[in-house]
Each structure stands twice: as structure tokens, then as C-alpha cells.
Design a protein around this motif. Structure first.
Motif, PDB file in Angstrom:
ATOM      1  N   TYR A   1      -6.291   0.239  -7.506  1.00 59.30           N
ATOM      2  CA  TYR A   1      -5.201  -0.700  -8.023  1.00 59.30           C
ATOM      3  C   TYR A   1      -4.341  -0.470  -8.652  1.00 59.30           C
TER       4      TYR A   1
ATOM      5  N   GLU B   1      -9.840   2.951   3.223  1.00 51.04           N
ATOM      6  CA  GLU B   1      -7.818   3.565   3.206  1.00 51.04           C
ATOM      7  C   GLU B   1      -8.053   4.107   2.001  1.00 51.04           C
ATOM      8  N   VAL B   2      -8.382   2.098   0.914  1.00 49.80           N
ATOM      9  CA  VAL B   2      -7.107   1.496  -0.245  1.00 49.80           C
ATOM     10  C   VAL B   2      -8.597   2.459  -1.629  1.00 49.80           C
ATOM     11  N   LYS B   3      -8.502   3.498  -2.071  1.00 48.65           N
ATOM     12  CA  LYS B   3      -8.683   4.189  -3.204  1.00 48.65           C
ATOM     13  C   LYS B   3      -8.690   3.384  -4.710  1.00 48.65           C
TER      14      LYS B   3
ATOM     15  N   THR C   1     -11.662  -2.012   2.713  1.00 48.79           N
ATOM     16  CA  THR C   1     -10.422  -1.233   3.041  1.00 48.79           C
ATOM     17  C   THR C   1     -11.382   0.187   2.723  1.00 48.79           C
TER      18      THR C   1
ATOM     19  N   GLY D   1      -1.946   5.413   3.116  1.00 47.29           N
ATOM     20  CA  GLY D   1      -2.050   3.645   1.917  1.00 47.29           C
ATOM     21  C   GLY D   1      -2.931   3.373   1.107  1.00 47.29           C
ATOM     22  N   GLN D   2      -3.111   4.560  -0.350  1.00 45.81           N
ATOM     23  CA  GLN D   2      -4.651   4.471  -0.566  1.00 45.81           C
ATOM     24  C   GLN D   2      -4.451   3.459  -2.621  1.00 45.81           C
TER      25      GLN D   2
ATOM     26  N   ARG E   1       1.027  -1.170   0.105  1.00 47.66           N
ATOM     27  CA  ARG E   1      -0.328   0.350  -0.036  1.00 47.66           C
ATOM     28  C   ARG E   1       0.720   1.951   0.068  1.00 47.66           C
TER      29      ARG E   1
ATOM     30  N   TRP F   1      -9.017  -5.555   0.183  1.00 49.88           N
ATOM     31  CA  TRP F   1      -8.837  -3.953   0.329  1.00 49.88           C
ATOM     32  C   TRP F   1     -10.448  -3.568  -0.331  1.00 49.88           C
TER      33      TRP F   1
ATOM     34  N   GLY G   1      -3.240   0.403  -3.673  1.00 50.63           N
ATOM     35  CA  GLY G   1      -3.109  -1.107  -3.552  1.00 50.63           C
ATOM     36  C   GLY G   1      -2.329  -1.843  -4.487  1.00 50.63           C
TER      37      GLY G   1
END
Length: 368
Positions: free
Chosen positions: A65, A61-63, A59, A25-26, A20, A56, A28
Motif C-alpha cells: 500500500y 493481487e494487492v501486495k 485481495t 494492480g499490486q 490499484r 485489499w 494499492g
């Protein structure tokens, strides 16, 4: 790297890395990490990518990939066919059936992700690499180094991972040509025929990756993309459309031979078809043509799975992998040896729904 506890994970297999990056950690990042094997996909990698993407997706915070390959040669050479061959010889195909089912579920799921999924198809992207990247919606990136192909007929198998769905929707008969011969698509071909969306110079890939850590994928891709090169494949459409409209593989080969004197590409296509498994050629032709009317990607994959599970336990797949990858003598002994010897009833049997398995898609995109 963000410095968070889960910012960088070496998985149990060590063959795929998850990271991340960026604020909170946006981004992945999935890195296929078998450079010596050109990042070919093992069953462990497929399971780990499936699990990580599922986590993810939940999650906040993960925007978005990013899918990349380790090393300088390419994204992915395809599935680990040596592992699959060993599975067939060891379990009679049970482990191979699970391998393919898990792979196909993952491939289809990449097209359903709630968050942007950017796939960088730089260098070689074959077979399973196409499945993992080319179903992303609007965010498939190619460069001047890209070479994309579905070369499965050369090992006695059928284009799969949803590849026949892409091939079936290529202009005219170009998908039949690419599927039977394993022809490599460059960046211009890939964009013109529906395998990719954006052309970005390899010199700007580092910038693209860095800025994805903090910028929205779609706006960034729109900024960095350049006009795609002309498609060499589409320049050949006149003779391709005439040749591959033939009803049978043998007639296609005859038409290629007639064109070979004036068209070097036709001569190369005839050579590639003659070198491939006659059975795989015949089955591939039927699968691509059938998937022109497939309701959706998953329906197309179901037909691939039906044919593939029968082909992977047949003589030609085991012999093709032996000749092309294991012993590398490049001299497979196909059974039957020519297109004229392929029995239409045998082709129909490979595609028959009677007692044939389909992929159990489960509940939700990542159900295993």
C-alpha cells in the motif's frame, strides 16, 4: 493505472481516492483528496479508508500500500475539527465519540497490516495525519519539506491518534516538549525521535511512487533513502530534559522563563504554552507521562480516548476551534485562563476510568 474495473475509485465522499497500480494492480494507493483543507480527515474518509484497506488485505493481487496526499502542501493537517465541533454542538458528543473511535481503530490497524504500508509524510503532517501514517512499521518516509506536529493543546484538546504513545517514547523529555508546545519536527527530528524511518529527497518521490508499482517496498526504500539530516531538536536536549522534568506545568513554564534569555527556543516554547489551553496542557502532560508505561499502542489510545471524549465536550475545545479555525481571531478565552488556576482534581477527572468509555476494538484489526 491498470485498466481494471476497480483500478481507480472516486469514493462516495470524493474526499479520498483509491487506485490499484502496476502488474495485476499490486500497489494499492490511498490519496487523501481535500487539498483546499490540507487533506483534513472527515468521518466519511475514515470509514472509506477502513473499508478499502480491509478489502485489499483480503485481495491476493494487492501486495503493498501507499498513502499520499493531494496537492503540494502536505499529507494531512489532521482530523476535520470543524466537523467534530459541529457534532459536539449537534449531538452533545455522541457523533464525535464515534468519529474518534473509528479513527483510532483505523490508526492502530495500520500498524498491524499484513502487507507493507508506505506513508509519504511530505510537507505538513499534523494530528490525524500522524495517526494515519506514523504507526506504519519501518516504512514512514519524510523529505526536506516535512513538518510533523501534534498541535492539539492550541485548540483545547490532547494529542491523540496514538500520538502520545510516540511522544512518550521520544528521547528524554523531548516528547513532553513537543506535546505541550506543538513543536514542528523536521525530517531529522522525525527520524531521530521515532516518528519516521526513511529520508528521501522530494525530487525522488515521483521515482519512489512509480517504482512501488512493481518493486518491493523495503528494498526500494533501502535503495532510495539518504542519510537523515541532523536533528535540531536533539541539539536542545540538555535544557529540554532539565525543564520538562519539572513536576507541574506551572513549574515547567517557570523553568522555561528562566532559560528564555539565553535560549530562543525556550522563549518560543513558553509563548506556545501560554497561548494554549491551560487545562489541555495539564491533561496532556499527564497522558504522555502515563503512556510511558503503556503496554502497547492500543492501551495508549484508550487513555487518549478517555481524556479526549471529556475534553471535546468541554468549553476550551469548542472555544479553541472557534478562535483558531472558525472565526480565526486567534484570541481564545480559556476557562480557567492560567495554569495556576487549573485544579488538579479536574485534571484527574479527565483521566478517571469511572464511567469512562474506551475504544471498542472489536474482533480483528478492522472491526467497526
Amino acid at each position: 493505472m491498470t485498466g481494471q474495473a476497480d483500478a481507480y475509485n472516486t469514493t462516495l465522499s470524493g474526499q479520498v481516492l483509491f487506485e490499484r497500480r502496476g502488474p495485476a494492480g499490486q500497489l494499492g494507493v490511498i490519496t487523501l483528496n481535500r487539498p483546499r483543507q490540507l487533506n483534513s480527515l472527515s468521518h466519511a474518509m475514515i470509514r472509506e479508508i477502513t473499508s478499502q484497506l480491509a478489502a485489499w488485505e483480503k485481495t491476493p493481487e494487492v501486495k503493498q500500500y501507499l498513502l499520499i496526499g493531494a496537492g503540494e502542501r502536505g499529507l494531512c493537517a489532521g482530523g476535520d475539527i470543524l466537523e467534530i465541533r459541529a457534532d459536539v454542538l449537534g449531538t452533545g458528543g455522541e457523533d464525535a465519540a464515534e468519529f474518534f473511535a473509528n479513527e483510532y481503530r483505523l490508526d492502530a490497524a495500520t500498524g498491524d497490516l499484513a502487507k507493507p504500508y508506505v506513508a509519504i509524510m511530505d510537507g505538513y503532517t499534523f494530528g490525524g495525519g500522524v495517526g494515519l501514517s506514523a504507526h506504519s512499521k519501518g516504512r514512514r518516509v519524510v523529505t526536506e519539506r516535512s513538518q510533523i506536529a501534534m498541535p492539539e493543546t492550541a485548540i483545547g484538546f490532547v494529542p491523540d491518534v496514538g500520538g502520545t504513545y510516540l511522544l512518550a517514547n521520544m528521547p528524554g523529555e523531548t516528547g513532553i516538549h513537543a506535546g505541550l508546545t506543538g513543536a514542528r519536527l523536521d525530517a531529522g527530528d522525525a527520524i531521530a525521535t521515532g516518528f519516521a524511518d526513511h529520508f528521501v529527497s522530494s525530487e525522488r518521490l515521483a521515482e519512489l511512487v512509480a517504482r512501488l508499482e512493481s518493486e518491493a517496498a523495503d528494498a526500494l526504500l533501502a535503495e532510495l533513502s539518504q542519510p537523515a539530516p541532523e536533528s535540531p531538536l536533539l541539539r536542545e536536549r540538555e535544557w529540554i530534559d532539565e525543564v520538562y522534568a519539572a513536576e507541574t506545568p506551572a513549574e515547567i513554564l517557570s523553568r522555561l522563563d528562566a532559560r528564555a534569555v539565553s535560549r530562543p527556543a525556550a522563549a518560543a516554547a513558553a509563548k506556545a504554552i501560554r497561548a494554549s489551553s491551560p487545562t489541555a496542557i495539564a491533561v496532556t502532560l499527564e497522558v504522555i507521562r502515563s503512556n510511558r508505561t503503556a503496554a502497547d499502542l492500543r492501551s495508549a489510545i484508550d487513555l487518549e480516548y478517555r481524556a479526549g471524549m471529556r475534553l471535546c465536550v468541554a468549553h476550551d475545545f469548542l472555544e479553541g476551534v472557534r478562535a483558531q479555525v472558525l472565526d480565526k481571531d486567534r484570541n481564545p478565552q480559556w476557562q480557567p485562563a492560567t495554569l495556576d488556576e487549573v485544579d488538579r482534581a479536574d485534571v484527574d477527572a479527565f483521566l478517571s476510568p469511572v464511567e469512562a468509555k474506551t475504544v471498542n476494538w472489536g474482533i480483528g484489526a478492522f472491526a467497526i
